[in-house]
Write a protein that holds these residues in place. Structure first.
Motif, PDB file in Angstrom:
ATOM      1  N   ARG A 140       0.832  -1.206   0.000  1.00  0.00           N
ATOM      2  CA  ARG A 140       0.000   0.000   0.000  1.00  0.00           C
ATOM      3  C   ARG A 140       0.866   1.255   0.000  1.00  0.00           C
ATOM      4  N   GLU A 198      -3.575   4.611  -1.413  1.00  0.00           N
ATOM      5  CA  GLU A 198      -4.838   4.013  -1.830  1.00  0.00           C
ATOM      6  C   GLU A 198      -4.617   2.755  -2.657  1.00  0.00           C
ATOM      7  N   TRP A 228      -7.560  -1.420  -6.873  1.00  0.00           N
ATOM      8  CA  TRP A 228      -8.590  -2.225  -6.224  1.00  0.00           C
ATOM      9  C   TRP A 228      -8.089  -3.608  -5.853  1.00  0.00           C
ATOM     10  N   HIS A 277      -6.538  -3.798  -2.432  1.00  0.00           N
ATOM     11  CA  HIS A 277      -7.554  -3.848  -1.378  1.00  0.00           C
ATOM     12  C   HIS A 277      -8.232  -5.215  -1.341  1.00  0.00           C
ATOM     13  N   ASP A 307     -14.014  -3.685   5.234  1.00  0.00           N
ATOM     14  CA  ASP A 307     -13.530  -2.325   4.996  1.00  0.00           C
ATOM     15  C   ASP A 307     -12.656  -2.256   3.745  1.00  0.00           C
ATOM     16  N   SER A 308     -11.765  -3.226   3.586  1.00  0.00           N
ATOM     17  CA  SER A 308     -10.904  -3.257   2.393  1.00  0.00           C
ATOM     18  C   SER A 308     -11.721  -3.482   1.128  1.00  0.00           C
ATOM     19  N   LEU A 317     -14.906  -2.704   0.660  1.00  0.00           N
ATOM     20  CA  LEU A 317     -15.679  -1.494   0.349  1.00  0.00           C
ATOM     21  C   LEU A 317     -14.820  -0.521  -0.457  1.00  0.00           C
ATOM     22  N   GLU A 318     -13.548  -0.426  -0.099  1.00  0.00           N
ATOM     23  CA  GLU A 318     -12.637   0.435  -0.864  1.00  0.00           C
ATOM     24  C   GLU A 318     -12.391  -0.149  -2.254  1.00  0.00           C
ATOM     25  N   ARG A 374     -15.298   0.562  -4.416  1.00  0.00           N
ATOM     26  CA  ARG A 374     -15.351   1.988  -4.725  1.00  0.00           C
ATOM     27  C   ARG A 374     -14.414   2.306  -5.886  1.00  0.00           C
ATOM     28  N   LEU A 375     -13.235   1.686  -5.863  1.00  0.00           N
ATOM     29  CA  LEU A 375     -12.247   1.919  -6.916  1.00  0.00           C
ATOM     30  C   LEU A 375     -12.603   1.195  -8.210  1.00  0.00           C
TER      31      LEU A 375
END
Length: 181
Positions: free
Chosen positions: A24, A30, A33, A36, A54-55, A57-58, A61-62
Motif C-alpha cells: 500500500r 490508496e 482495487w 484492497h 472495509d478493504s 468497500l474500498e 469503490r475503486l
C-alpha cells in the motif's frame, strides 16, 4: 500480489500483513482495487471479516465492476451477520459476472444463512449449471433434513405446474434422492 496469500497459507500472518501494508505504501496509499481485494482475502483467511469488509468497500469503490470484490464483500458481510448487505453484494457479483460459479455458491450460502432455503436452492442450481462437478456448490443444501427437502420439492412441483417448466425439478429431485437414500 499473491505473496500475501502465500505467506498466510504458510502460517505467517504477521508477514502477510506487513507485506500488504508495504505494498500500500509503495502504491501511494490508496493503491488499486486488487491491492484492497488481496488485503481483504488475507483478512478473511485470518478470521477478521470486519477488516476484510472495509478493504472490500474500498475495492468496490475503486472498481465498481469487479465481481470478485463484490462476491467477497458479500462473504465478509455474512460473516459479520450483516445479511441484507451480504445479499446485495452477492447479487451484484452475479449480475456483473453471471458465469462465476463460486459467487452463485456464496450467494446460496448467504440465502441459507438468511433462512431462505428456496432462494438458496435456486442460486445453488445456477452454480451447479455452470460447474456441475464442483461439490462445494451444494454446501448450502447439506443441512436440510428430509422434511425440508420434501417441502422444497413440493414448492418446486407447484411452480413447475404453474409455469410448465420441466427443467426446474432436476436438482431438487437429485438432492431429495441423496437425502433419502
Amino acid at each position: 500480489k499473491n505473496l500475501s496469500k502465500v505467506l498466510l497459507w504458510a502460517g505467517k500472518k504477521r508477514e502477510a500483513e506487513r507485506f500488504v501494508a508495504r505494498a500500500r505504501e509503495v502504491a501511494g496509499g490508496e493503491g488499486d482495487w486488487e491491492l484492497h481485494y488481496n488485503t481483504a482475502v488475507v483478512a478473511l483467511d485470518a478470521g477478521d471479516p470486519a477488516s476484510a469488509r472495509d478493504s472490500l468497500l474500498e475495492a468496490v469503490r475503486l472498481a465498481p465492476g469487479a465481481a470478485r470484490a463484490w462476491d467477497q464483500l458479500g462473504v465478509a458481510h455474512a460473516a459479520l451477520g450483516e445479511l441484507g448487505p451480504a445479499v446485495e453484494a452477492g447479487e451484484r457479483a452475479v449480475t456483473l459476472d453471471p458465469e462465476m460459479a463460486g459467487a452463485w455458491n456464496n450467494l446460496g450460502t448467504i440465502y441459507d444463512q438468511a433462512e431462505d432455503p428456496e432462494r438458496a436452492l435456486e442460486v445453488t442450481e445456477k452454480a451447479l449449471a455452470i460447474e456441475p462437478g464442483f461439490a462445494e456448490h451444494i454446501q448450502c443444501l447439506v443441512g436440510y433434513n428430509e422434511v425440508e427437502t420434501m417441502a422444497l420439492q413440493a414448492l418446486r412441483q407447484v411452480r413447475q405446474l404453474e409455469t410448465g417448466d420441466q427443467a426446474d425439478l432436476g436438482l431438487v429431485q437429485r438432492v431429495e434422492h441423496d437425502h433419502l437414500v
